[in-house]
Design a protein around this motif. Structure first.
Motif, PDB file in Angstrom:
ATOM      1  N   GLN A  61     101.987  47.446  42.460  1.00 33.24           N
ATOM      2  CA  GLN A  61     102.564  46.770  41.308  1.00 33.24           C
ATOM      3  C   GLN A  61     101.473  46.448  40.297  1.00 33.24           C
ATOM      4  N   VAL A  62     101.717  46.765  39.033  1.00 31.17           N
ATOM      5  CA  VAL A  62     100.731  46.514  37.989  1.00 31.17           C
ATOM      6  C   VAL A  62     101.383  45.873  36.772  1.00 31.17           C
ATOM      7  N   SER A  63     100.541  45.283  35.963  1.00 31.32           N
ATOM      8  CA  SER A  63     100.916  44.730  34.665  1.00 31.32           C
ATOM      9  C   SER A  63      99.770  45.041  33.722  1.00 31.32           C
ATOM     10  N   VAL A  64      99.924  44.674  32.475  1.00 30.51           N
ATOM     11  CA  VAL A  64      98.828  44.865  31.528  1.00 30.51           C
ATOM     12  C   VAL A  64      97.609  44.072  32.004  1.00 30.51           C
ATOM     13  N   LEU A  65      97.823  42.819  32.425  1.00 30.84           N
ATOM     14  CA  LEU A  65      96.719  41.992  32.915  1.00 30.84           C
ATOM     15  C   LEU A  65      96.043  42.633  34.120  1.00 30.84           C
ATOM     16  N   HIS A  66      96.818  43.123  35.060  1.00 28.86           N
ATOM     17  CA  HIS A  66      96.274  43.759  36.265  1.00 28.86           C
ATOM     18  C   HIS A  66      95.394  44.953  35.867  1.00 28.86           C
ATOM     19  N   ASN A  67      95.876  45.766  34.943  1.00 25.85           N
ATOM     20  CA  ASN A  67      95.098  46.920  34.488  1.00 25.85           C
ATOM     21  C   ASN A  67      93.826  46.489  33.764  1.00 25.85           C
ATOM     22  N   LEU A  68      93.923  45.431  32.971  1.00 27.56           N
ATOM     23  CA  LEU A  68      92.735  44.936  32.262  1.00 27.56           C
ATOM     24  C   LEU A  68      91.694  44.399  33.240  1.00 27.56           C
ATOM     25  N   VAL A  69      92.144  43.780  34.320  1.00 25.25           N
ATOM     26  CA  VAL A  69      91.206  43.306  35.349  1.00 25.25           C
ATOM     27  C   VAL A  69      90.479  44.499  35.973  1.00 25.25           C
ATOM     28  N   HIS A  70      91.215  45.583  36.270  1.00 24.42           N
ATOM     29  CA  HIS A  70      90.568  46.781  36.815  1.00 24.42           C
ATOM     30  C   HIS A  70      89.536  47.333  35.831  1.00 24.42           C
ATOM     31  N   LEU A  71      89.890  47.379  34.562  1.00 22.59           N
ATOM     32  CA  LEU A  71      88.946  47.870  33.555  1.00 22.59           C
ATOM     33  C   LEU A  71      87.709  46.976  33.480  1.00 22.59           C
ATOM     34  N   ALA A  72      87.904  45.659  33.541  1.00 22.95           N
ATOM     35  CA  ALA A  72      86.772  44.731  33.485  1.00 22.95           C
ATOM     36  C   ALA A  72      85.867  44.908  34.710  1.00 22.95           C
ATOM     37  N   PHE A  73      86.468  45.093  35.889  1.00 22.75           N
ATOM     38  CA  PHE A  73      85.663  45.338  37.094  1.00 22.75           C
ATOM     39  C   PHE A  73      84.890  46.649  36.950  1.00 22.75           C
ATOM     40  N   GLY A  74      85.505  47.632  36.321  1.00 24.40           N
ATOM     41  CA  GLY A  74      84.820  48.902  36.110  1.00 24.40           C
ATOM     42  C   GLY A  74      83.631  48.763  35.183  1.00 24.40           C
ATOM     43  N   VAL A  75      83.819  48.076  34.082  1.00 29.58           N
ATOM     44  CA  VAL A  75      82.722  47.864  33.128  1.00 29.58           C
ATOM     45  C   VAL A  75      81.604  47.058  33.794  1.00 29.58           C
ATOM     46  N   ALA A  76      81.976  46.044  34.565  1.00 34.12           N
ATOM     47  CA  ALA A  76      80.966  45.250  35.275  1.00 34.12           C
ATOM     48  C   ALA A  76      80.187  46.129  36.250  1.00 34.12           C
ATOM     49  N   GLY A  77      80.874  47.026  36.932  1.00 31.08           N
ATOM     50  CA  GLY A  77      80.191  47.924  37.867  1.00 31.08           C
ATOM     51  C   GLY A  77      79.192  48.820  37.167  1.00 31.08           C
ATOM     52  N   LEU A  78      79.590  49.371  36.021  1.00 31.09           N
ATOM     53  CA  LEU A  78      78.668  50.229  35.263  1.00 31.09           C
ATOM     54  C   LEU A  78      77.465  49.436  34.784  1.00 31.09           C
ATOM     55  N   ALA A  79      77.706  48.248  34.266  1.00 32.66           N
ATOM     56  CA  ALA A  79      76.610  47.437  33.732  1.00 32.66           C
ATOM     57  C   ALA A  79      75.669  46.964  34.841  1.00 32.66           C
ATOM     58  N   LEU A  80      76.225  46.478  35.929  1.00 35.49           N
ATOM     59  CA  LEU A  80      75.391  45.913  36.990  1.00 35.49           C
ATOM     60  C   LEU A  80      74.741  46.978  37.864  1.00 35.49           C
ATOM     61  N   SER A  81      75.219  48.209  37.789  1.00 35.71           N
ATOM     62  CA  SER A  81      74.595  49.280  38.582  1.00 35.71           C
ATOM     63  C   SER A  81      73.241  49.707  38.002  1.00 35.71           C
ATOM     64  N   ARG A  82      72.844  49.140  36.887  1.00 38.65           N
ATOM     65  CA  ARG A  82      71.584  49.530  36.258  1.00 38.65           C
ATOM     66  C   ARG A  82      70.364  49.059  37.025  1.00 38.65           C
ATOM     67  N   THR A  83      70.530  48.003  37.843  1.00 38.49           N
ATOM     68  CA  THR A  83      69.418  47.523  38.665  1.00 38.49           C
ATOM     69  C   THR A  83      69.890  47.377  40.109  1.00 38.49           C
ATOM     70  N   PRO A  84      69.001  47.529  41.056  1.00 36.20           N
ATOM     71  CA  PRO A  84      69.405  47.354  42.459  1.00 36.20           C
ATOM     72  C   PRO A  84      69.966  45.961  42.750  1.00 36.20           C
ATOM     73  N   SER A  85      69.346  44.936  42.203  1.00 36.04           N
ATOM     74  CA  SER A  85      69.843  43.574  42.473  1.00 36.04           C
ATOM     75  C   SER A  85      71.204  43.352  41.826  1.00 36.04           C
ATOM     76  N   GLY A  86      71.396  43.867  40.628  1.00 38.44           N
ATOM     77  CA  GLY A  86      72.693  43.748  39.966  1.00 38.44           C
ATOM     78  C   GLY A  86      73.773  44.503  40.714  1.00 38.44           C
ATOM     79  N   ALA A  87      73.426  45.670  41.221  1.00 36.99           N
ATOM     80  CA  ALA A  87      74.394  46.480  41.965  1.00 36.99           C
ATOM     81  C   ALA A  87      74.813  45.768  43.242  1.00 36.99           C
TER      82      ALA A  87
END
Length: 152
Positions: A61-87
């Motif tokens: 089950q999804v909603s706009v909010l649910h999809n936006l949360v997935h997108l935010a987690f994705g962006v956070a993953g890309l950003a934090l993967s830049r350093t080992p500690s962030g990852a």
């Protein structure tokens, strides 16, 4: 004729690669949640409420909010993967958040206003698997780094 030496590409540690992969998957899931056909009952999707009958792959089950949360987690993953500690932080904290979300989904009434994300049974079990998987990746892929730092 001049030759230009290319700077070597920085190599990613295994924890960075895992965080990057998880982030990309979250981005793909977030985008897929907005695509009719991949998301069934797309016309019933709401911003946030248990009334949304839209389901990613006809299951989650999804909603706009649910999809936006997935997108935010994705962006956070890309950003934090830049350093080992962030990852490592992304995988551990993200996993902890998903475990809390699993618990929340298990205790609320799915037909109540408390189910604002919204969540269904399939989401709950996926959140458990994501939480455990992300924490396991963080623990397994950062274990050698902690040992190397403490012995140095």
């Amino acid at each position: 004729m001049s030759t230009h030496a290319r700077a070597p590409r920085p190599t990613r540690t295994p924890v960075q690669q895992a965080a990057l992969l998880v982030g990309v998957v979250f981005l793909l899931v977030g985008v897929a949640g907005f695509i009719p056909g991949i998301t069934t009952h797309y016309d019933t999707m709401e911003f946030a409420a248990h009334h949304s009958e839209a389901e990613l792959l006809g299951l989650f089950q999804v909603s706009v909010l649910h999809n936006l949360v997935h997108l935010a987690f994705g962006v956070a993953g890309l950003a934090l993967s830049r350093t080992p500690s962030g990852a490592g932080l992304y995988l551990f904290a993200g996993g902890a958040i998903y475990l809390v979300l699993w618990l929340y989904g298990m205790v609320i009434d799915h037909d109540s206003a408390a189910n604002f994300v919204p969540l269904n049974t399939a989401d709950n079990w996926l959140h458990l698997a994501l939480g455990l998987g992300m924490i396991a990746l963080a623990a397994l892929l950062t274990r050698g780094r902690r040992t190397a730092r403490t012995t140095a």
